[in-house]
Design a protein around this motif. Structure first.
Motif, PDB file in Angstrom:
ATOM      1  N   LEU A   1       0.839  -1.197   0.000  1.00  0.00           N
ATOM      2  CA  LEU A   1       0.000   0.000   0.000  1.00  0.00           C
ATOM      3  C   LEU A   1       0.878   1.252   0.000  1.00  0.00           C
ATOM      4  N   ILE A   2       1.848   1.288   0.891  1.00  0.00           N
ATOM      5  CA  ILE A   2       2.820   2.380   0.904  1.00  0.00           C
ATOM      6  C   ILE A   2       4.193   1.770   0.646  1.00  0.00           C
ATOM      7  N   GLU A   3       4.767   2.164  -0.459  1.00  0.00           N
ATOM      8  CA  GLU A   3       6.012   1.532  -0.897  1.00  0.00           C
ATOM      9  C   GLU A   3       7.082   1.545   0.200  1.00  0.00           C
ATOM     10  N   LYS A   4       7.259   2.708   0.847  1.00  0.00           N
ATOM     11  CA  LYS A   4       8.340   2.851   1.832  1.00  0.00           C
ATOM     12  C   LYS A   4       8.153   1.928   3.045  1.00  0.00           C
ATOM     13  N   GLU A   5       6.893   1.731   3.434  1.00  0.00           N
ATOM     14  CA  GLU A   5       6.654   1.006   4.685  1.00  0.00           C
ATOM     15  C   GLU A   5       6.354  -0.479   4.492  1.00  0.00           C
ATOM     16  N   HIS A   6       5.835  -0.847   3.308  1.00  0.00           N
ATOM     17  CA  HIS A   6       5.346  -2.214   3.163  1.00  0.00           C
ATOM     18  C   HIS A   6       6.065  -3.035   2.098  1.00  0.00           C
TER      19      HIS A   6
ATOM     20  N   CYS B   1      -5.529  -9.402  -6.602  1.00  0.00           N
ATOM     21  CA  CYS B   1      -4.434  -8.582  -6.084  1.00  0.00           C
ATOM     22  C   CYS B   1      -4.373  -8.758  -4.573  1.00  0.00           C
ATOM     23  N   LEU B   2      -3.164  -8.805  -4.075  1.00  0.00           N
ATOM     24  CA  LEU B   2      -2.948  -8.857  -2.626  1.00  0.00           C
ATOM     25  C   LEU B   2      -2.274  -7.558  -2.221  1.00  0.00           C
ATOM     26  N   THR B   3      -2.864  -6.862  -1.262  1.00  0.00           N
ATOM     27  CA  THR B   3      -2.293  -5.600  -0.836  1.00  0.00           C
ATOM     28  C   THR B   3      -1.802  -5.716   0.603  1.00  0.00           C
ATOM     29  N   VAL B   4      -0.535  -5.377   0.767  1.00  0.00           N
ATOM     30  CA  VAL B   4       0.084  -5.382   2.092  1.00  0.00           C
ATOM     31  C   VAL B   4      -0.077  -3.984   2.666  1.00  0.00           C
ATOM     32  N   ASP B   5      -0.672  -3.871   3.866  1.00  0.00           N
ATOM     33  CA  ASP B   5      -0.915  -2.543   4.430  1.00  0.00           C
ATOM     34  C   ASP B   5      -0.453  -2.472   5.884  1.00  0.00           C
ATOM     35  N   GLY B   6      -0.860  -1.384   6.548  1.00  0.00           N
ATOM     36  CA  GLY B   6      -0.454  -1.168   7.936  1.00  0.00           C
ATOM     37  C   GLY B   6      -0.834  -2.329   8.838  1.00  0.00           C
TER      38      GLY B   6
ATOM     39  N   THR C   1      -1.065  -5.438   8.057  1.00  0.00           N
ATOM     40  CA  THR C   1      -0.232  -6.606   7.795  1.00  0.00           C
ATOM     41  C   THR C   1       1.053  -6.574   8.615  1.00  0.00           C
ATOM     42  N   VAL C   2       1.669  -5.390   8.634  1.00  0.00           N
ATOM     43  CA  VAL C   2       2.977  -5.292   9.294  1.00  0.00           C
ATOM     44  C   VAL C   2       2.842  -4.870  10.757  1.00  0.00           C
ATOM     45  N   GLY C   3       1.660  -4.362  11.146  1.00  0.00           N
ATOM     46  CA  GLY C   3       1.476  -3.876  12.507  1.00  0.00           C
ATOM     47  C   GLY C   3       1.328  -5.016  13.515  1.00  0.00           C
ATOM     48  N   PRO C   4       1.263  -4.660  14.815  1.00  0.00           N
ATOM     49  CA  PRO C   4       1.200  -5.676  15.874  1.00  0.00           C
ATOM     50  C   PRO C   4      -0.230  -6.121  16.185  1.00  0.00           C
ATOM     51  N   GLY C   5      -1.219  -5.471  15.571  1.00  0.00           N
ATOM     52  CA  GLY C   5      -2.611  -5.708  15.939  1.00  0.00           C
ATOM     53  C   GLY C   5      -3.160  -7.048  15.481  1.00  0.00           C
ATOM     54  N   PRO C   6      -4.476  -7.215  15.580  1.00  0.00           N
ATOM     55  CA  PRO C   6      -5.135  -8.486  15.218  1.00  0.00           C
ATOM     56  C   PRO C   6      -5.029  -8.799  13.725  1.00  0.00           C
ATOM     57  N   GLU C   7      -4.747  -7.766  12.908  1.00  0.00           N
ATOM     58  CA  GLU C   7      -4.652  -8.003  11.468  1.00  0.00           C
ATOM     59  C   GLU C   7      -3.243  -8.390  11.032  1.00  0.00           C
ATOM     60  N   HIS C   8      -2.366  -8.545  11.991  1.00  0.00           N
ATOM     61  CA  HIS C   8      -0.981  -8.872  11.650  1.00  0.00           C
ATOM     62  C   HIS C   8      -0.911 -10.132  10.787  1.00  0.00           C
ATOM     63  N   GLY C   9      -0.156 -10.009   9.698  1.00  0.00           N
ATOM     64  CA  GLY C   9       0.016 -11.176   8.837  1.00  0.00           C
ATOM     65  C   GLY C   9      -1.095 -11.393   7.837  1.00  0.00           C
ATOM     66  N   SER C  10      -2.133 -10.544   7.899  1.00  0.00           N
ATOM     67  CA  SER C  10      -3.210 -10.715   6.923  1.00  0.00           C
ATOM     68  C   SER C  10      -3.096  -9.624   5.859  1.00  0.00           C
ATOM     69  N   VAL C  11      -3.615  -9.934   4.661  1.00  0.00           N
ATOM     70  CA  VAL C  11      -3.540  -8.983   3.555  1.00  0.00           C
ATOM     71  C   VAL C  11      -4.924  -8.787   2.961  1.00  0.00           C
ATOM     72  N   THR C  12      -5.051  -7.750   2.152  1.00  0.00           N
ATOM     73  CA  THR C  12      -6.307  -7.535   1.448  1.00  0.00           C
ATOM     74  C   THR C  12      -6.284  -8.335   0.155  1.00  0.00           C
ATOM     75  N   LEU C  13      -7.317  -9.168  -0.022  1.00  0.00           N
ATOM     76  CA  LEU C  13      -7.464  -9.919  -1.267  1.00  0.00           C
ATOM     77  C   LEU C  13      -8.530  -9.200  -2.080  1.00  0.00           C
TER      78      LEU C  13
END
Length: 500
Positions: free
Chosen positions: A403-408, A449-454, A456-468
């Motif tokens: 989602l954000i090139e620099k962060e993800h 498309c799979l989108t890696v976002d905040g 995905t990389v964050g510590p929250g419940p969505e960690h490790g999940s991506v947008t399909l």
RNA sequence: GCGGGCAUAGUGUAGUCUGGUUAUCACAUAGGCUUGCCAAGCCUAUAACCCGGGUUCAAAUCCCGGUGCCCGCACCA
């Protein structure tokens, strides 16, 4: 889309372009780019999975594409693969001899030499249909095959194959032993054919070098058992020759059983239905854009006993065009090659009598179907341009986007690589806005498309999940990245026929 | 092969009739800033007169030939 618009889009995206483009291009020759080459490979794979899936007795071979002269002499291509032309010396118009002489010689001009045709033209005092002049010029022979010298001395002559079918007939004797001497025996070939077309036109429709996918099935004319009950209730859009003679132009729906009742053999209708299912269910052409066009006695090639062309309605070409055909060729081919080679091609199945097998030919123009896949599935969807390809045909299966090139980028790159390792065709894209990247993927036909976002990389419940994100609906869903490959795998599996 | 039309950046185009400044505009592409889930904005950059010959002081523009594309005829998987 109109043809120019569609072609511009395909050129721009690198699906295909004119061959030798920097020299101004060459008529009838085209190159496939990355997307086109990938799509063509998948189309060929889909064809093979479907038609070889019909029977364990259908086999695929890969023969040479140059035929020695004796072969094309025996097959009839050397004498018949010729457009006999008559030209008017006054207005310069060219006519096909067969058409020009229709009134005085309804049986056609096959087998006649140019000199004999010239004699008939003179004797019949036919006038030029265009200007009325009688100054018609003796036809000059023009064979559409490309001749090539074989060997250093070039004393032996070969021809680039004008169709892949001949190679299968040549392989029959060997395959009879290889495939353990039983009928039916199917020999499939996907290969190039070469024809020096006088007027190649309409892009992939009249090419001088094109790809055919053909299945030649050799069978005992006394009996060709097929699981007809699997297709008996299927309804086919057909345009019968008799109805066309009566003025009909629209196809009617005919049940497979009705076609058999009308006199067509079960084995023929069975393969006609499987061809229909391939076009409708595998390539997903809408049923309303498919029809089977029966060739009449006059229209079909002389060696065909039954011929239905599979046609698809092309928006870019303004009508139905042939993309394949089912030919019942009888014993014409093996007879010719028996005579030509001196080798007896009749066979004796275990426990049976000696017979010369008949041939059922299923033929497909690969390039034409690739064009159809663009014509039918590629189009505007509001603001978007979307190529609605079946997922298993899409050149790129999954797009991976940070989602954000620099962060993800780091996590996304890792995800793309793990998917590639699992056998999924992925494309990673981090350039420009997320919307534009989705748009690019839509245009290329990428189904997911799979989108890696905040999250995905964050510590929250969505960690490790991506947008399909799904191409056609634009619907989004959060899924664990580790589940994606297994989750999507069924979508990328090539369909196979159910035959038992 | 015949007849008609057309050919300008990656794509679509203006300019050609009536020859004359640095060839118009949009989108796309690349880089930067900003933004952060559907082609957003700003700045910058890259990029074209199909090929060859002729006429002319001067040709994208006029003429001739070639090549390619589209349409019709004729064919064809």
């Amino acid at each position: 889309m109109k043809i120019d618009e569609l072609y511009a889009l395909l050129r721009r995206r690198g699906v295909l372009w004119p061959s030798a483009e920097i020299y101004g291009g060459t008529q009838g020759l085209y190159d496939y780019g990355p997307l086109g080459a990938a799509l063509k490979r998948r189309l060929q794979d889909a064809w093979a999975a479907w038609f070889l899936g019909l029977s364990p007795d259908y086999h695929r071979i890969e023969p040479a594409e140059i035929l020695p002269e004796a072969v094309v002499r025996a097959s009839g291509h050397l004498e018949n693969f010729t457009d006999a032309e008559v030209t008017c010396e006054k207005c310069g118009t060219a006519f096909r001899a067969e058409t020009l002489l229709e009134s005085v010689r309804p049986e056609g001009v096959d087998g006649l030499t140019p000199a004999e045709i010239g004699e008939i033209v003179r004797a019949s005092s036919i006038r030029c249909p265009s200007c009325g002049s009688t100054a018609l010029h003796v036809p000059r022979p023009f064979n559409m095959m490309f001749g090539v010298p074989l060997g250093v001395a070039g004393t032996e002559r070969g021809y680039l194959q004008p169709e892949t079918a001949q190679a299968s007939y040549l392989a029959f004797a060997r395959m009879w032993d290889v495939a353990r001497r039983s009928l039916p025996l199917g020999i499939a070939v996907i290969g190039h054919a070469y024809r020096n077309e006088i007027a190649p036109r309409q892009l992939l429709f009249r090419m001088r070098s094109f790809t055919q996918a053909e299945l030649q099935i050799f069978f005992d004319p006394a009996g060709f058992p097929v699981p007809f009950d699997r297709v008996a209730s299927e309804e086919l859009p057909v345009l019968r020759a008799a109805r066309r003679d009566a003025g009909a132009t629209e196809p009617e729906t005919a049940r497979a059983t009705e076609l058999v009742a009308s006199g067509l053999p079960e084995f023929y209708v069975y393969h006609l239905v499987q061809t229909y299912r391939f076009l409708r269910d595998v390539l997903r052409y809408p049923a309303g854009r498919i029809r089977f066009f029966e060739k009449s006695d006059r229209e079909r090639a002389f060696y065909n006993r039954i011929q239905f062309d599979a046609e698809v309605r092309f928006e870019s070409l303004g009508g139905f065009r042939e993309v394949g055909a089912v030919h019942y060729r009888g014993d014409y081919d093996l007879t010719r090659h028996t005579e030509g080679s001196g080798r007896d091609l009749a066979v004796t199945p275990t426990g049976g009598a000696k017979i010369l097998p008949h041939v059922l030919e299923l033929t497909f123009g690969v390039d034409r179907n690739l064009w159809a896949l663009a014509d039918v599935h590629l189009g505007r969807d509001g603001e978007r341009t979307v190529w609605h390809l079946p997922p298993y045909l899409a050149p790129v299966s999954v797009g991976v986007l940070p989602l954000i090139e620099k962060e993800h980028a780091a996590v996304a790159t890792e995800l793309a690589e793990s998917l590639a390792a699992a056998g999924v065709t992925v494309q990673y894209d981090d350039a420009s806005s997320i919307g534009r990247r989705y748009a690019r993927m839509d245009e290329a036909g990428t189904p997911y498309c799979l989108t890696v976002d905040g999250g995905t990389v964050g510590p929250g419940p969505e960690h490790g999940s991506v947008t399909l994100r799904e191409r056609d609906s634009k619907a989004q869903e959060r899924v664990p990245a580790s589940d994606v490959a297994a989750r999507l795998a069924p979508e990328f599996r090539l369909p196979r026929p159910s035959v038992r």
